[in-house]
Structures are given as C-alpha cells and as structure tokens.
Write an enzyme that holds these catalytic residues in place. Structure first.
Site, PDB file in Angstrom:
ATOM      1  N   LYS A   1      -8.472   1.728 -13.305  1.00  0.00           N
ATOM      2  CA  LYS A   1      -9.350   0.852 -12.266  1.00  0.00           C
ATOM      3  C   LYS A   1      -9.484   1.239 -10.771  1.00  0.00           C
ATOM      4  CE  LYS A   1      -6.522  -2.509 -13.249  1.00  0.00           C
ATOM      5  NZ  LYS A   1      -5.634  -1.758 -14.435  1.00  0.00           N
TER       6      LYS A   1
ATOM      7  N   GLY B   1      -0.195  -0.144  -9.566  1.00  0.00           N
ATOM      8  CA  GLY B   1      -0.100   1.273  -8.906  1.00  0.00           C
ATOM      9  C   GLY B   1      -1.704   1.967  -9.388  1.00  0.00           C
ATOM     10  N   HIS B   2      -2.458   2.243  -8.331  1.00  0.00           N
ATOM     11  CA  HIS B   2      -3.664   2.549  -8.495  1.00  0.00           C
ATOM     12  C   HIS B   2      -3.693   4.007  -7.939  1.00  0.00           C
ATOM     13  CE1 HIS B   2      -5.356  -1.588  -9.300  1.00  0.00           C
ATOM     14  NE2 HIS B   2      -4.693  -1.410 -10.212  1.00  0.00           N
TER      15      HIS B   2
END
Ligand code: IMP
Ligand code: MG
Length: 425
Positions: free
Chosen positions: A16, A40-41
């Site tokens: 995402k 956590g992106h």
C-alpha cells in the site's frame, strides 16, 4: 475523482505504501485513519529505502499535506523518531505538510508493556507487533485514554496517567510480575514530547472540511489489511482497528462521497503473527517466495508466512471494503516459478465454498487450486494481449468483478503500470 481509498485486501504488507506514494501526485491531501506504528510502509526512491510507520506515505512530495487522523493511535516517541529519520533521509517535513489530529489517542509506556507482557504469557498469543496498539484502543473504548491534546496540559495529563497507572500496574504486577514506570516519569516524558508535537496539531474534522470546501483531492491510506479488521477479520488474530471501509469514516471523516476504494492485492498471500491461513505453503516454494519477495516485516523484522492467492478470501475482502478496483503487486516475485497456483474455492463440510466468512471453521477448510503459467519480467514490462500475464489478470477481474486498475512489478516507483489511465484524471 476527489476521494479515493487505498486499502489492503489481505493480511497487510500488500504494498500500500508504494501505491500511495505513486498516486500522491494526483492528490492534495493524504490521510492515515487507523492503526499506528504497527504499520510499516516501504517505498524505494532512486535506490533509497524509505519506511514510514505513522507518517502518511504521501509525504515525499512537496505539494501535499499529510494528516494523521483521529482514528490513529500515536506513540509520540516513535513519531518523533520517524520524523527525524525521514528528515535525515532528505524528506522535507514540517508543520506545514504534516498535520496531526489533536483527537488521536496516545500510546503510553503502560500500553506497550501490557501488550508485550500479554504476548510473553502463554494463554493467548496473537503475535502482535508489541507496540501497544491493542491496549491503547482498549482505553479509547473504555474512555480512559489520553488524547494527543492532553499532552499539552500537565494537570490533565497527570490525572489521566494516574488512572491508567493504577489499573495497569495492578495488572502488570499481579498477573505478569513486571513493573511500570512511575506516573512522574511518564508525565515528564510525555509532557516533553507534547511540546514537540504541538506545532503539528490541528482539528482533523475542520482540516478535512476546509479541504473539501476548497475542492481538494483526498487520498485515504489504509494500514494493515481487510482480514486483520477487528470486526470482520480472522478474530481474535486481528489488529484492534477497522482496516476496512468503516475505519475511514470513524477514523478521519469523509466530506462528500468516496469515489473509489481500491484494494491492494499481492499476487500471493502473506501473514505475520498467529492465526488461520488457508493457502499457507510449508514447502520449498513457500520459502522461495518469501526469499525472493523479501518477506520480512518492515516494523518487526519477523519472517512472514507465505502462501498462494486466495480467491474466497479476496471475494470477502472485496465485499467488506466495497472495492471498486484492485491493484496487483509483487508480480515480479513469481517470475521464476514453474507454475503459479491460486485457490479458486474451498471444500467445506462436503460443499463448495466460494467466499470466506467470519463464522467459518478455518481448520476445516480444504483449499482447491488452479494452476497458471508463469510470466517473465519482459511480460511485466511489455504485456502482450495473449500472454500469460494477461490470462492471470483477466482471471482476477472475472473472479472479483472489479477491474484491475494497475499492477506493480518491483519495489521502485517506476515499476508500476496503470491499466486504466482515465481514473487518475
Ligand atoms: P497488533 O496490530 O500489533 O496488535 O498485531 C495484531 C496482528 O496484526 C498481528 O498478527 C500482527 O502481526 C498484525 N499486524 C499489525 N500490523 C501489521 C502490518 O502493518 N502488516 C501486517 N500485519 C500486521
Ligand atoms: Mg507493512
């Protein structure tokens, strides 16, 4: 198109962050509305790895403003650590482009300790991230929580910490034989953090209302995934917020109608922590997917469990997120496999089952698979109408009754194809 949401369609880690980052040029405001620094992106920009946990992934562009909405739970220390880290990587971040809702709840040291103590005990291990997310949401619902704005008032803060400390210390001491920091220690720490956070605070409601009045385009960035939703997910092996549609409304507020809900679907499935996973692989193929896909948590570093794509689960996710389209990610990870499988349906109590539902007995499911031919990196870069990639993507559209609006085939911003360009206008 004014209001668009990016939501995870599986158990999180679908990609995402990268998608949000790629869509940001088309929007003015990017909103995080649920979860906390359990998320956590990961975004790769020109070979540089950037990981966000609380700060909206849209922060990497100059023209946008990021809002951390009131449905997010905030560990102020983790937030400052993240802000400093992003700045050290050259990200321009200030109170001008990052806004924090003063109504968001605060994760205290007590919440973290309780989360970790529970995970250390053997009665119900969920495999949480240990960041205090669950206990903080509990206190939000029990009305004992701290709001970010409380950090600015030492008297109010002390009173609220006393209430929390009394309850949590009894639990922690008697049940888990651990000790909490004193009220004064926690007061000092949080009050100092409040001073640093003050310039970023706003009223999230008024901020988004004003944005709507000015015709701004808003992108809602989901964290975790549909199957981790506290109400609709694989309870109790879920997170403590609404990762589906409802979370957007109760965690940020939407002005005007939502135009699109795009579900991000990884071309295979992963999950971290405990809980049912019908298409999980326990063999060399699962190991290989994890290795090639670098399936290790961005927040905790834990190895993710890997399995095949699961259509009954995706059909369910489509319903609970009201998806209007899907974006398929990490297709490059599967290029080296001889065959790619998908679970078309389950066999359940002697019947064919097309859709997962919450009351199901997960341990009685037998997934039924269909094989696809694998594609090459060249197919991903230059897809052919009669190639194996197209067969796979068309199958997804047919099964989910929504368009595949784009796909991603590598970690970098550039490794992404939009198939329906009209949507970005
Ligand atoms: P919590 O959110 O830390 O309470 O953890 C609850 C469950 O959600 C655990 O199985 C976690 O591994 C999972 N989880 C939480 N955040 C994420 C995420 O961002 N990606 C994937 N799994 C997550
Ligand atoms: Mg993640």
């Amino acid at each position: 198109m004014k209001n668009v949401a990016i939501v995870g369609a599986q158990w999180g880690d679908e990609g995402k962050g990268k998608l949000t980052d790629s869509l940001t040029p088309h929007f003015d405001v990017i909103v995080r509305y649920q979860g906390g620094n359990n998320a956590g992106h990961t975004i790769w920009v020109d070979g540089k790895k950037i990981v966000t946990h609380l700060v909206p992934s849209g922060i990497l562009y100059d023209h946008t403003v990021g809002l951390i909405g009131q449905g997010v739970v905030i560990d102020p220390q983790a937030l400052f650590h993240e802000i400093e880290e992003l700045k050290s990587l050259g990200v321009k971040l200030s109170e001008k482009n990052l806004k924090i809702s003063q109504q968001a709840n605060v994760i205290t040291a007590y919440h973290q300790l309780l989360d970790q103590a529970r995970e250390g005990a053997s009665d119900l291990k969920l495999g949480t991230t240990g960041k205090g997310i669950g206990p903080c949401y509990e206190d939000r619902a029990s009305r004992r929580g701290l709001k970010i704005q409380d950090l600015l008032d030492e008297v109010v803060l002390k009173k609220k910490l006393q209430v929390l400390h009394k309850e949590k210390s009894a639990l922690i001491k008697d049940l888990y034989q651990k000790t909490l920091p004193s009220v004064d220690e926690e007061l000092k720490r949080l009050f100092a953090l409040g001073k640093k956070i003050a310039p970023y605070l706003c009223d999230g409601f008024l901020f988004l209302r004003e944005a709507a009045l000015q015709n701004k385009k808003v992108l809602y960035e989901g964290a975790q995934g549909a199957l981790l939703d506290v109400d609709y997910g694989t309870y109790p092996y879920v997170t403590s917020s609404n990762t589906t549609l409802a979370g957007i409304y109760n965690g940020a507020g939407v002005f005007g109608k939502m135009d699109e809900f795009w579900g991000v679907v990884k071309a295979y499935t992963t999950r971290v922590g405990e809980g049912p996973f019908p298409t999980e692989l326990f063999d060399e193929t699962g190991e290989k997917i994890g290795r090639v896909g670098a399936e290790f948590g961005a927040t905790t570093g834990r190895k993710r469990r890997c399995g095949w794509l699961d259509f009954p689960a995706l059909r369910y996710a489509r319903e609970i997120c009201h998806m209007t389209g899907v974006i398929i990610t990490k297709l490059d990870v599967l290029t080296d496999l001889d065959e790619i499988k998908v679970c078309t349906h389950y066999e359940y109590k002697g019947q064919k089952l097309d859709i997962l539902y919450p009351g199901i007995n997960f341990y009685d499911l037998k997934p039924v698979f269909l094989s696809f031919k694998s594609w090459s990196l060249e197919d991903l870069k230059n897809p052919k109408a009669d190639g194996p990639l197209n067969t796979y993507l068309s199958y997804i559209e047919k099964q989910l009754h929504v368009p595949v609006v784009g796909y991603s085939y590598g970690p970098d911003r550039s490794e992404l194809k939009w198939l329906k360009s009209f949507i970005l206008e």
